[in-house]
Design a protein around this motif. Structure first.
Motif, PDB file in Angstrom:
ATOM      1  N   ILE A  71       0.858  -1.179   0.000  1.00 43.03           N
ATOM      2  CA  ILE A  71       0.000   0.000   0.000  1.00 43.03           C
ATOM      3  C   ILE A  71       0.893   1.227   0.000  1.00 43.03           C
ATOM      4  CG2 ILE A  71      -1.779   1.270   1.247  1.00 43.03           C
ATOM      5  CD1 ILE A  71      -2.607  -1.413   2.513  1.00 43.03           C
ATOM      6  N   VAL A  72       0.692   2.098  -0.990  1.00 39.87           N
ATOM      7  CA  VAL A  72       1.497   3.318  -1.104  1.00 39.87           C
ATOM      8  C   VAL A  72       0.580   4.472  -1.486  1.00 39.87           C
ATOM      9  CG1 VAL A  72       2.132   2.880  -3.511  1.00 39.87           C
ATOM     10  CG2 VAL A  72       3.593   4.311  -2.102  1.00 39.87           C
ATOM     11  N   GLY A  73       0.850   5.639  -0.914  1.00 38.30           N
ATOM     12  CA  GLY A  73       0.062   6.818  -1.231  1.00 38.30           C
ATOM     13  C   GLY A  73       0.596   7.527  -2.461  1.00 38.30           C
ATOM     14  N   SER A  74      -0.289   8.045  -3.268  1.00 40.21           N
ATOM     15  CA  SER A  74       0.133   8.743  -4.490  1.00 40.21           C
ATOM     16  C   SER A  74       0.977   9.972  -4.184  1.00 40.21           C
ATOM     17  CB  SER A  74      -1.092   9.151  -5.323  1.00 40.21           C
ATOM     18  OG  SER A  74      -1.875  10.114  -4.626  1.00 40.21           O
ATOM     19  N   GLU A  75       0.852  10.532  -2.972  1.00 42.57           N
ATOM     20  CA  GLU A  75       1.593  11.735  -2.594  1.00 42.57           C
ATOM     21  C   GLU A  75       2.828  11.429  -1.757  1.00 42.57           C
ATOM     22  OE1 GLU A  75       0.833  14.602  -4.026  1.00 42.57           O
ATOM     23  OE2 GLU A  75      -0.736  13.449  -5.036  1.00 42.57           O
ATOM     24  N   ASP A  76       3.237  10.160  -1.712  1.00 43.68           N
ATOM     25  CA  ASP A  76       4.452   9.789  -0.981  1.00 43.68           C
ATOM     26  C   ASP A  76       5.675  10.175  -1.807  1.00 43.68           C
ATOM     27  OD1 ASP A  76       6.152   8.735   0.937  1.00 43.68           O
ATOM     28  OD2 ASP A  76       5.037   6.863   1.127  1.00 43.68           O
ATOM     29  N   GLN A  77       6.829  10.002  -1.218  1.00 45.96           N
ATOM     30  CA  GLN A  77       8.087  10.337  -1.873  1.00 45.96           C
ATOM     31  C   GLN A  77       8.343   9.432  -3.087  1.00 45.96           C
ATOM     32  OE1 GLN A  77      10.158  12.826  -1.230  1.00 45.96           O
ATOM     33  NE2 GLN A  77       8.995  13.556   0.527  1.00 45.96           N
ATOM     34  N   PRO A  78       8.987   9.954  -4.128  1.00 41.47           N
ATOM     35  CA  PRO A  78       9.303   9.134  -5.306  1.00 41.47           C
ATOM     36  C   PRO A  78      10.090   7.870  -4.966  1.00 41.47           C
ATOM     37  CG  PRO A  78       9.714  11.447  -5.771  1.00 41.47           C
ATOM     38  CD  PRO A  78       9.392  11.344  -4.298  1.00 41.47           C
ATOM     39  N   GLU A  79      10.971   7.958  -3.969  1.00 37.61           N
ATOM     40  CA  GLU A  79      11.765   6.793  -3.580  1.00 37.61           C
ATOM     41  C   GLU A  79      10.878   5.682  -3.033  1.00 37.61           C
ATOM     42  OE1 GLU A  79      12.310   9.903  -2.476  1.00 37.61           O
ATOM     43  OE2 GLU A  79      14.234  10.469  -3.348  1.00 37.61           O
ATOM     44  N   VAL A  80       9.812   6.054  -2.339  1.00 38.04           N
ATOM     45  CA  VAL A  80       8.886   5.065  -1.798  1.00 38.04           C
ATOM     46  C   VAL A  80       8.114   4.413  -2.945  1.00 38.04           C
ATOM     47  CG1 VAL A  80       6.871   4.723  -0.313  1.00 38.04           C
ATOM     48  CG2 VAL A  80       8.729   6.228   0.428  1.00 38.04           C
ATOM     49  N   HIS A  81       7.716   5.196  -3.930  1.00 41.09           N
ATOM     50  CA  HIS A  81       7.036   4.637  -5.111  1.00 41.09           C
ATOM     51  C   HIS A  81       7.959   3.652  -5.833  1.00 41.09           C
ATOM     52  CE1 HIS A  81       3.966   8.149  -5.662  1.00 41.09           C
ATOM     53  NE2 HIS A  81       3.940   7.611  -4.466  1.00 41.09           N
ATOM     54  N   GLU A  82       9.208   4.045  -6.004  1.00 43.82           N
ATOM     55  CA  GLU A  82      10.174   3.184  -6.699  1.00 43.82           C
ATOM     56  C   GLU A  82      10.376   1.868  -5.950  1.00 43.82           C
ATOM     57  OE1 GLU A  82      14.922   3.219  -7.603  1.00 43.82           O
ATOM     58  OE2 GLU A  82      13.841   5.110  -7.921  1.00 43.82           O
ATOM     59  N   LEU A  83      10.548   1.940  -4.644  1.00 45.56           N
ATOM     60  CA  LEU A  83      10.736   0.722  -3.847  1.00 45.56           C
ATOM     61  C   LEU A  83       9.492  -0.157  -3.907  1.00 45.56           C
ATOM     62  CD1 LEU A  83      12.356  -1.072  -1.973  1.00 45.56           C
ATOM     63  CD2 LEU A  83      11.544   0.339  -0.057  1.00 45.56           C
ATOM     64  N   SER A  84       8.325   0.437  -3.810  1.00 45.47           N
ATOM     65  CA  SER A  84       7.083  -0.333  -3.880  1.00 45.47           C
ATOM     66  C   SER A  84       6.964  -1.055  -5.221  1.00 45.47           C
ATOM     67  CB  SER A  84       5.886   0.594  -3.656  1.00 45.47           C
ATOM     68  OG  SER A  84       4.697  -0.130  -3.669  1.00 45.47           O
ATOM     69  N   GLU A  85       7.358  -0.381  -6.291  1.00 43.75           N
ATOM     70  CA  GLU A  85       7.320  -1.013  -7.615  1.00 43.75           C
ATOM     71  C   GLU A  85       8.310  -2.173  -7.704  1.00 43.75           C
ATOM     72  OE1 GLU A  85       7.870   2.250 -10.315  1.00 43.75           O
ATOM     73  OE2 GLU A  85       5.956   3.157  -9.715  1.00 43.75           O
ATOM     74  N   GLN A  86       9.501  -1.992  -7.118  1.00 39.11           N
ATOM     75  CA  GLN A  86      10.483  -3.075  -7.106  1.00 39.11           C
ATOM     76  C   GLN A  86       9.958  -4.271  -6.322  1.00 39.11           C
ATOM     77  OE1 GLN A  86      13.810  -0.743  -5.499  1.00 39.11           O
ATOM     78  NE2 GLN A  86      14.977  -1.311  -7.333  1.00 39.11           N
ATOM     79  N   LEU A  87       9.343  -4.009  -5.183  1.00 43.09           N
ATOM     80  CA  LEU A  87       8.791  -5.091  -4.372  1.00 43.09           C
ATOM     81  C   LEU A  87       7.672  -5.810  -5.116  1.00 43.09           C
ATOM     82  CD1 LEU A  87       8.678  -3.293  -0.904  1.00 43.09           C
ATOM     83  CD2 LEU A  87      10.298  -5.057  -1.635  1.00 43.09           C
ATOM     84  N   ALA A  88       6.775  -5.048  -5.737  1.00 38.40           N
ATOM     85  CA  ALA A  88       5.659  -5.652  -6.472  1.00 38.40           C
ATOM     86  C   ALA A  88       6.163  -6.501  -7.634  1.00 38.40           C
ATOM     87  CB  ALA A  88       4.716  -4.564  -6.979  1.00 38.40           C
ATOM     88  N   ALA A  89       7.210  -6.056  -8.291  1.00 44.18           N
ATOM     89  CA  ALA A  89       7.752  -6.808  -9.426  1.00 44.18           C
ATOM     90  C   ALA A  89       8.505  -8.061  -8.976  1.00 44.18           C
ATOM     91  CB  ALA A  89       8.689  -5.914 -10.247  1.00 44.18           C
ATOM     92  N   GLY A  90       9.116  -8.013  -7.788  1.00 42.72           N
ATOM     93  CA  GLY A  90       9.964  -9.117  -7.358  1.00 42.72           C
ATOM     94  C   GLY A  90       9.301 -10.157  -6.478  1.00 42.72           C
ATOM     95  N   ILE A  91       8.249  -9.788  -5.766  1.00 35.93           N
ATOM     96  CA  ILE A  91       7.564 -10.739  -4.883  1.00 35.93           C
ATOM     97  C   ILE A  91       6.531 -11.489  -5.720  1.00 35.93           C
ATOM     98  CG2 ILE A  91       6.089 -11.004  -2.857  1.00 35.93           C
ATOM     99  CD1 ILE A  91       7.402  -8.443  -1.742  1.00 35.93           C
ATOM    100  N   PRO A  92       6.600 -12.810  -5.771  1.00 39.04           N
ATOM    101  CA  PRO A  92       5.742 -13.587  -6.676  1.00 39.04           C
ATOM    102  C   PRO A  92       4.241 -13.318  -6.566  1.00 39.04           C
ATOM    103  CG  PRO A  92       7.435 -14.984  -5.729  1.00 39.04           C
ATOM    104  CD  PRO A  92       7.536 -13.658  -5.044  1.00 39.04           C
TER     105      PRO A  92
END
Length: 134
Positions: A71-92
Motif C-alpha cells: 500500500i502506497v500513497g500517491s503523494e508519498d516520496q518518489p523513492e517510496v514509489h520506486e521501492l514499492s514497484e520493485q517489491l511488487a515486481a519481485g515478490i511472486p
C-alpha cells in the motif's frame, strides 16, 4: 527534525501541510515526536537497521512465499514509489495498491479506502488459499 519529517513523509513532495487531513497530520506529529524521543534514539536504531544484508533483500524477493499487498500513497516520496514497484515486481504473489491523494501514512489519511481494499484483498487471498488447500 519532527517538522522536517512531517514535511517529507506526511505532506510529501507535492502538497502543502494545509492540503493534508489535519487530524491525520496531528496524529502523525504525535507519533513522530514519541518515536524521536525514544531511548535509544530513533536515529541510532535507524542507522543500525540500514545495514545491508548479503545478498541484498531486493535480490531475494522471490523467497517471499505469501500473498503480499503493498500500500502506497500517491503523494508519498518518489523513492517510496520506486521501492514499492520493485517489491511488487519481485515478490511472486504481490499486488500494489496506490491510494490516490494520500501520503506516506495512507491508513491515517484514507482509513476507509485502505480498510476496504485490505478486506477485498483478504477475500481474494483466502479464496486462492482455499483453492490450493492451504
Amino acid at each position: 527534525m519532527i517538522d522536517s519529517s512531517l514535511r517529507a513523509f506526511t505532506d510529501g513532495p507535492r502538497r502543502h501541510s494545509s492540503d493534508v487531513n489535519a487530524a491525520a497530520r496531528r496524529h502523525t506529529q504525535i507519533m513522530t515526536t514519541q518515536v524521536f524521543r525514544r531511548t535509544p534514539s530513533y536515529w541510532l536504531s535507524a542507522a543500525q537497521d540500514q545495514r545491508t544484508p548479503q545478498p541484498s533483500s531486493l535480490e531475494r524477493l522471490e523467497e517471499v512465499d505469501v500473498p503480499t499487498l503493498l500500500i502506497v500513497g500517491s503523494e508519498d516520496q518518489p523513492e517510496v514509489h520506486e521501492l514499492s514497484e520493485q517489491l511488487a515486481a519481485g515478490i511472486p504473489h504481490a499486488r500494489q495498491l496506490m491510494v490516490q491523494g494520500a501520503g506516506h501514512h495512507t491508513n491515517l489519511e484514507a482509513p476507509a479506502a485502505v480498510l476496504a481494499e485490505i478486506r477485498a484483498w483478504l477475500k481474494v487471498a483466502a479464496r486462492e488459499a482455499e483453492a490450493l488447500h492451504l
